[in-house]
Design an enzyme around this catalytic site. Structure first.
Site: not given
Ligand SMILES: NC(=O)c1ccc[n+]([C@@H]2O[C@H](COP(=O)([O-])OP(=O)(O)OC[C@H]3O[C@@H](n4cnc5c(N)ncnc54)[C@H](O)[C@@H]3O)[C@@H](O)[C@H]2O)c1
Length: 329
Positions: A136, A189, A242, A252
């Site tokens: 998200s 992650k 994710d 990211s």
């Protein structure tokens, strides 16, 4: 309509505030950083976090945390992970027993090695704590692009209530009772995303990216299940989902920091250039300590730590992974 306080005014806080406002809820934003609230009040935009996204005038700001959280149905914690304990501490004495709190931050506390919902529980033992996680990126949620996430809590009635509050035609929400699985997947992650970025920075291809994602979720699952998580959660939205988005997207910051390190910058130079908190760096160290504690093998996490903290050249770290003993998948 629910009355909701959002604590934090960074990109995710703003993205989720817009979603909740669009869903017809009354939203009040508080931040420890006065200038973030002034920016919203004066310009109805924060060009540093979500450039070009207008924040409606009826999303209120409140600099006094006591007033911001008073009488709210839901309090959303959306500060960076390293400020979670302090923000929870601020709430002590301000909220009633059973107050619903939703943690959006992803990380593991460096000193205690605790997932963030446990950190919040230590500070606010009588709160009803849930976590929201999944692939998200705030930029996409703020642009109303379709997004799917999971909300987990120990009390399923609360998780279902929150599902109804957050869900919209562009924001699909699943429930889960596996808070540990959601949190460990969300925190770790970022470590694998650093590795994926490093491979990109070296100019490596899609094969290694896919391998890092696949072997990465394997090592995350090994640790998370030892800590009590369910395997299926790690292969769901807040785990594999994710991980994929974080390793693949230029939104990211962990991947971007990894790219810079892969190109030869030091960790410090990369963090300076990304100009945001790179949570994967703290999580990398914590993951290594947890792996030692639970006697779990985490080879990617170990090599990321050696690159970040021992100045191991990234190319050598990749060689170390490639030349491990050959084993069965
Ligand atoms: N950005 C995203 O797309 C996204 C998506 C999902 C989850 N998250 C998670 O949400 C959390 C917030 O991320 P982000 O990207 O909005 O912001 P960020 O990491 O940029 O967080 C900065 C925010 O933390 C708060 N903060 C800064 N200094 C503080 C202090 N001294 N005391 C209290 N609060 C302080 C401020 O409101 C600031 O805007 C992170 O844990 C992140 O992993 C982010």
């Amino acid at each position: 309509m629910a009355r909701i306080a959002v604590l934090g005014a960074g990109s995710w806080a703003l993205g989720i505030s817009l979603l909740l406002h669009d869903n017809g809820h009354e939203v009040t934003i508080w931040s420890a950083l006065q200038e973030e609230l002034e920016q919203i009040d004066q310009h109805h935009e924060n060009p540093n976090y979500l450039p070009g996204i207008m924040i409606p005038a009826d999303i209120h700001t409140e600099p006094d945390i006591a007033k911001a959280v008073s009488g709210k149905d839901i309090i959303v914690l959306a500060v960076a992970s390293k400020y979670i304990r302090n923000t929870a501490k601020h709430l002590n004495g301000l909220i009633p027993d059973g107050q619903i709190l939703v943690n959006l931050a992803k990380g593991i506390e460096s000193d205690s090695l605790s997932p963030l919902s446990e950190v919040i529980r230590e500070e606010l033992p009588n709160a009803n704590i849930c976590v929201l996680s999944g692939p998200s990126h705030a930029e996409e949620v703020a642009s109303k692009l379709p997004t799917l996430v999971t909300i987990a809590g120990n009390d399923m009635e609360t998780a279902k209530y929150l599902q109804s509050i957050f869900a919209s035609p562009v924001f699909r929400v699943y429930t889960s009772d596996d808070v540990m699985g959601i949190e460990i997947g969300g925190a770790l992650k970022n470590v694998i995303a650093l590795a994926a970025g490093m491979a990109d920075g070296l100019g490596y291809g899609d094969n290694i990216k896919a391998a890092l994602i696949t072997r990465g979720i394997r090592e995350i699952s090994r640790l998370a299940t030892c800590m009590g998580a369910k395997m299926q959660t790690l292969y769901g939205l807040s785990g594999m989902g994710d991980l994929i988005v974080t390793c693949a997207s230029m939104h990211s910051r962990n991947r971007r920091a990894g790219i810079l390190i892969g190109q030869g910058k030091t960790m410090e130079e990369a963090v300076e250039e990304v100009h945001m908190v790179v949570e994967g760096i703290v999580s990398a160290k914590a993951a290594l300590l947890l792996a030692e504690k639970y006697q779990v093998e985490m080879p990617i996490v170990a090599q990321v730590n050696r690159v970040l903290f021992d100045h191991l050249p990234v190319r050598e770290a990749v060689d170390n992974l490639m030349m491990r003993d050959l084993i069965a998948e």
